[in-house]
Design an enzyme around this catalytic site. Structure first.
Site, PDB file in Angstrom:
ATOM      1  N   HIS A 361       0.807  -1.226   0.000  1.00  0.00           N
ATOM      2  CA  HIS A 361       0.000   0.000   0.000  1.00  0.00           C
ATOM      3  C   HIS A 361       0.836   1.270   0.000  1.00  0.00           C
ATOM      4  CE1 HIS A 361      -3.863  -2.029   1.090  1.00  0.00           C
ATOM      5  NE2 HIS A 361      -3.040  -2.902   1.603  1.00  0.00           N
ATOM      6  N   LYS A 552      -7.441  13.889   4.998  1.00  0.00           N
ATOM      7  CA  LYS A 552      -6.556  12.714   4.935  1.00  0.00           C
ATOM      8  C   LYS A 552      -5.470  12.880   5.990  1.00  0.00           C
ATOM      9  CE  LYS A 552      -5.926  13.813   0.610  1.00  0.00           C
ATOM     10  NZ  LYS A 552      -5.968  12.583  -0.211  1.00  0.00           N
ATOM     11  N   ARG A 553      -4.705  11.826   6.251  1.00  0.00           N
ATOM     12  CA  ARG A 553      -3.595  11.918   7.210  1.00  0.00           C
ATOM     13  C   ARG A 553      -2.644  13.011   6.753  1.00  0.00           C
ATOM     14  NH1 ARG A 553      -3.118   8.134  11.690  1.00  0.00           N
ATOM     15  NH2 ARG A 553      -1.011   8.938  11.799  1.00  0.00           N
ATOM     16  N   LYS A 558       1.528  14.303   0.904  1.00  0.00           N
ATOM     17  CA  LYS A 558       0.118  14.627   0.581  1.00  0.00           C
ATOM     18  C   LYS A 558      -0.044  16.148   0.410  1.00  0.00           C
ATOM     19  CE  LYS A 558      -1.539  10.526   3.082  1.00  0.00           C
ATOM     20  NZ  LYS A 558      -2.409   9.778   2.168  1.00  0.00           N
ATOM     21  N   THR A 660      -8.233   6.857  -1.400  1.00  0.00           N
ATOM     22  CA  THR A 660      -9.610   6.350  -1.421  1.00  0.00           C
ATOM     23  C   THR A 660     -10.594   7.468  -1.105  1.00  0.00           C
ATOM     24  OG1 THR A 660      -9.125   5.562   0.825  1.00  0.00           O
ATOM     25  CG2 THR A 660      -9.193   3.901  -0.924  1.00  0.00           C
ATOM     26  N   LYS A 664     -14.480   8.679  -2.580  1.00  0.00           N
ATOM     27  CA  LYS A 664     -15.640   9.009  -1.735  1.00  0.00           C
ATOM     28  C   LYS A 664     -16.190  10.393  -2.102  1.00  0.00           C
ATOM     29  CE  LYS A 664     -13.411   6.227   1.807  1.00  0.00           C
ATOM     30  NZ  LYS A 664     -12.401   6.234   2.912  1.00  0.00           N
TER      31      LYS A 664
HETATM   32  C1  26W Z   1       4.406   0.451   9.805  1.00  0.00           C
HETATM   33  C2  26W Z   1       3.696   1.726   9.916  1.00  0.00           C
HETATM   34  C3  26W Z   1       2.744   1.861   8.782  1.00  0.00           C
HETATM   35  C4  26W Z   1       1.378   1.743   9.024  1.00  0.00           C
HETATM   36  C5  26W Z   1       0.502   1.875   7.958  1.00  0.00           C
HETATM   37  C6  26W Z   1       3.237   2.105   7.526  1.00  0.00           C
HETATM   38  C7  26W Z   1       2.347   2.223   6.443  1.00  0.00           C
HETATM   39  C8  26W Z   1       1.005   2.099   6.691  1.00  0.00           C
HETATM   40  C9  26W Z   1       0.018   2.167   5.576  1.00  0.00           C
HETATM   41  C10 26W Z   1       0.478   1.381   4.432  1.00  0.00           C
HETATM   42  C11 26W Z   1      -0.188   3.524   5.147  1.00  0.00           C
HETATM   43  C12 26W Z   1      -1.476   3.624   4.352  1.00  0.00           C
HETATM   44  O1  26W Z   1      -2.517   3.725   4.926  1.00  0.00           O
HETATM   45  N1  26W Z   1      -1.340   3.629   3.027  1.00  0.00           N
HETATM   46  C13 26W Z   1      -2.466   4.029   2.219  1.00  0.00           C
HETATM   47  O2  26W Z   1      -3.188   2.870   1.852  1.00  0.00           O
HETATM   48  C14 26W Z   1      -4.359   3.210   1.118  1.00  0.00           C
HETATM   49  C15 26W Z   1      -5.151   1.935   0.865  1.00  0.00           C
HETATM   50  O3  26W Z   1      -4.520   1.158  -0.094  1.00  0.00           O
HETATM   51  C16 26W Z   1      -4.015   3.951  -0.187  1.00  0.00           C
HETATM   52  O4  26W Z   1      -5.189   4.329  -0.828  1.00  0.00           O
HETATM   53  C17 26W Z   1      -3.158   5.168   0.111  1.00  0.00           C
HETATM   54  O5  26W Z   1      -2.711   5.746  -1.093  1.00  0.00           O
HETATM   55  C18 26W Z   1      -1.960   4.761   0.963  1.00  0.00           C
HETATM   56  O6  26W Z   1      -1.215   5.899   1.372  1.00  0.00           O
END
Ligand code: 26W
Length: 817
Positions: A361, A552-553, A558, A660, A664
């Protein structure tokens, strides 16, 4: 299961509202008379009454899967951002009419009751919410799909804005018993660790050489499919431990000594609020292994209930690993098949690879987890042995494939042979799976060309792309009932379970009465949001402004800072030229910053200061406002997204895997101002680039630009850019601490502006002006909004799940066409 009547989507009639059950729960569970009950008591009684309605269907769903010997899909994720369940279950049970009548009969304010439910923050952002949308779609499509996650006692922090700054507050979502979950103590599992540990002032202290056991206690939550006939399960594991076994200890038998309960529970105490990296966090390492060990033990136990032949595993079980967080599954499944099932390595390896699939992701290298080998040595010695064997056999294959290319061997090895030897969890996931997918076309392309070129070249057949999707039931039917009704009146309600039907809305873009209906629904959603924001935060918004939202975060890629920069330019224009005729705009920001991410938190502070400064200037404030909506999560999104006119998707091209929220906003009729990044590219292809406001460098242009990129050129040659940066640097927005936002200016001018804000600023301002001009022509604006809604069909999580089911899992669902 769904063979019952096929009348309307989701093939089941509306569910009557269980008054009697409600009365029973109110008086019996809470022992209060109806008059003496609190809103929370009423909420719990309603929820339990609905769960009673769901329970028999939940059992029969499971029975039906068993009876037809259906292949099951299991979704392993450290995050499930499920949102509130009551309104969602009422919607999916088609019980709205019953609910409305029930509230009238009991003189209850539905919103008051719904607001009692905590929003379980069991996720950080996109990855967690995607997992929840996937579960909703699997249940609605009648696919045998189970989610496995962790039952964090504290979810992602609550965000409070104090003097413009983000302050984190603990999220005690389980302070009161949760009415939806069912504890399953009889299905607890043991998790064995090579050493023990204790918490010492919040830091995990390892106790070497004392193997320990954790207990995984499952809690099940019903996942109600639309129509209410299929009820799937989300099983969340809580770590605990048996009471200390003094008999064993007295025998000096520390092997398998239980970790003391308090320490054990810290394993699932809290979700790491970080969506970048968790390097060096041993507790996160333990959490990830705990999730995998519990889930695989449970999956194998279920498989063995009906299957005697281990070799049938990939025919009955498909396991999706949600990013590197779950790739412990590779060595753990091998351990079970070799050590417990007694299979030989080759057979076990074949079963493992054919049962596991991995989704990536993110392209951010720091988010691709690598864990120290020594932690494996301490906690998971057997799994490390297995990883070494996997890697040895893999590298032998690589050497056969490319003799003498030891550089390649180093690059693809699962073990990173640096000073601190590390296990590359992404490599483990790819080598140990039969499928690796990215979450949007451009993302998968970059995964293969930029992040994993060697592995993609070694396993070309494994890499594929499945673009994300979102649940139209949560983010349109539930969140925006006004617009949903307008659409249903125009094309019927099949879209609820098949969004591809939205295409037939396109011709209605030319229909002025339909446009009027859509515009009215948007205005209603705006007024509802503005009223909610005033009630919850006291902030006032003028409804006759463009609601321009970035939700968003917070993350540098971003580019919330780019959004703020163009607002500073707008602010300066309005100050310099009070006569300037510009459509009045309210710029809304929402999102959390990882608690340790200082730059992101400074950007939040800057945005709040920018808003406060503008609000103090009469000459500007009636034409421009900046509002920060605190504590962004699923429930806030349900208020904010339907009310928005503009959706900001402005990441540096090549950095947003998919996004995503873009989808929405689209299905709620907001127009996208965005870069050609993630899934926005595919949205523009469906709707036509002319119906979005695209700007900026593309991903290849970013790569071309970067080597010679000099952000100072823009400062020297773009007067508005210069003026804006000078104003920020001057302390204008922080008179009490003029240097406060200096680091943001340095980020752009001194530190190389890695995310190319200044390179895209001009074109960004231009498309914003274009958007402003179009907004003045409401007919044209609404026409384009309808074309965007009509193009949302492919971006349903139903389509995404059907692709996973067909192309990766090999499972079918009664609701799949
Ligand atoms: C290990 C810490 C950590 C935790 C969560 C690293 C990375 C993440 C996620 C991968 C971050 C995340 O939420 N990525 C987002 O995933 C969405 C669902 O696929 C995508 O639509 C977003 O573009 C992506 O940033």
């Amino acid at each position: 299961m769904n063979e019952r009547n096929q009348s309307g989507p989701g093939s089941s009639e509306a569910t009557p509202f269980p008054d009697a059950l409600y009365d029973g729960h109110l008086t019996l569970d809470h022992v209060v008379s109806p008059g003496g009950a609190s809103s929370r008591d009423r909420y719990e009684a309603v929820a339990r009454a609905l769960r009673d309605v769901v329970a028999p269907r939940w059992l029969s769903t499971e029975r039906a899967y068993q009876e037809r010997g259906a292949k099951q899909a299991y979704y392993l994720s450290m995050e499930f951002l499920i949102g509130r369940a009551l309104a969602n279950n009422i919607t999916n049970l088609r019980a709205e009419p019953g609910w409305a009548a029930f509230c009238r009969r009991h003189g209850l304010d539905p919103l008051e009751i719904l607001d009692q439910e905590p929003d379980p923050g069991l996720g950080n952002g996109g990855l967690g919410r995607l997992a929840a949308c996937m579960l909703d779609s699997m249940a609605t499509l009648g696919i045998p799909g189970t989610g496995y996650g962790l039952r964090y006692r504290e979810g992602v922090f609550r965000q409070v804005i104090k003097d413009g700054e983000q302050v984190e507050r603990p999220d005690h979502w389980l302070a009161r018993p949760d009415p939806w979950e069912v504890a399953r103590p009889a299905e607890s599992v043991e998790v064995h660790l090579g050493c023990s540990f204790e918490m010492d002032k919040g830091v995990l202290r390892l106790i070497h050489g004392r193997p320990s056991i954790l207990k995984g206690m499952p809690y099940d939550r019903p996942i109600v499919g639309f129509g209410g006939s299929t009820i799937n399960t989300l099983r969340l594991w809580a770590a605990t431990s048996e009471a200390l076994d003094f008999v064993r200890i007295s025998r000096g038998d520390f092997v398998g000594a239980q970790v003391d309960p308090i320490t054990a529970e810290t394993v699932t105490l809290v979700l790491y609020p970080d969506d970048r990296s968790v390097r060096g966090r041993a507790l996160r390492f333990l959490q990830e292994y705990f999730l995998v060990a519990c889930s695989l033990a449970d999956i194998v136990r279920r498989f063995r209930r009906t299957q005697g032949d281990w070799l049938a595993l990939p025919d009955k079980v498909a396991i999706q690993l949600n990013d590197t967080h779950a790739t412990f599954a590779v060595p753990e499944l091998m351990r079970i098949l070799v050590d417990e099932a007694g299979l030989d390595w080759e057979a076990a390896w074949d079963l493992t690879r054919r049962s596991l699939a991995f989704t990536n992701h993110t392209l951010l290298t720091e988010a691709l987890e690598r864990w120290p080998v020594r932690w494996f040595e301490l906690f998971l010695p057997r799994q490390l042995e297995i990883i070494y064997e996997i890697n040895q056999r893999f590298l032998d294959e690589v050497r056969r494939h490319s003799p003498g290319d030891e550089a390649l061997v180093d690059r693809v090895s699962i073990i990173e042979e640096k000073s601190e030897r590390q296990v590359r969890m992404a490599h483990l996931g790819i080598v140990g799976s039969h499928s690796v997918n990215g979450v949007a076309e451009v993302h998968t392309g970059l995964l293969k060309s930029r992040v994993m070129p060697d592995l993609a070249a070694l396993f070309p057949e494994r890499f594929q792309s499945i673009t994300n999707g979102v649940s139209q039931r949560r983010f349109l039917l539930l969140a925006n009932p006004g617009l949903a009704a307008v659409i249903t009146r125009a094309i019927g309600d099949q879209w609820i379970v098949n969004l591809q039907g939205f295409g037939s809305l396109a011709p209605l873009a030319g229909d002025s009465s339909f446009r009027a209906d859509v515009a009215r629904a948007k205005q209603q959603a705006k007024l509802r949001f503005i009223d909610w924001l005033r009630r919850t935060t006291g902030q006032q918004i003028d409804p006759d402004t463009i609601l321009d939202t970035q939700a968003k975060r917070f993350h540098e890629y971003k580019r919330q800072l780019l959004n703020a920069l163009r607002i500073v330019i707008l602010y300066q224009r309005l100050r310099e030229n009070p006569e300037l005729q510009l459509p009045r705009r309210t710029c809304l920001f929402a999102g959390k910053a990882a608690s340790g991410y200082q730059v992101a938190k400074l950007i939040i502070q800057f945005i709040n200061r920018l808003g406060a400064t503008i609000a103090r200037e009469p000459s500007v404030r009636d034409r421009l406002a900046v509002v920060f909506v605190p504590d962004y999560g699923v429930s806030v999104a349900e208020h904010l997204i339907p009310a928005s006119d503009i959706s900001e998707q402005i990441s540096t091209a090549g950095f947003e895997a998919s996004g995503t929220s873009n989808m929405k906003f689209m299905m709620n009729g907001a127009l996208t101002v965005g870069t050609r990044d993630g899934a926005t590219i595919e949205m523009a292809r469906v709707v036509g680039e002319e119906n979005l406001f695209l700007f900026g460098l593309t991903a290849p242009q970013v790569d071309e630009t970067r080597p010679a990129y000099d952000p100072r050129w823009h400062y020297e040659n773009e007067p508005e850019t210069r003026a804006a940066l000078d104003l920020i640097g001057s302390g204008h927005f922080s008179p009490e601490d003029p240097g406060l936002f200096g680091p943001l200016v340095d980020l752009l001018l001194r530190d190389g502006d890695y995310y190319l804000h200044l390179a895209d600023l001009r074109s960004y301002c231009e498309v914003q002006e274009e958007a402003g001009r179009l907004y003045a022509d409401q007919a044209a604006w609404t026409r384009r909004a309808i074309l965007n809604i009509a193009g949302a069909g492919p971006f349903s999580s139903d389509r995404a799940v059907m692709e996973y089911a067909r192309r990766i899992w090999g499972v079918t669902g009664s609701g799949m066409a």
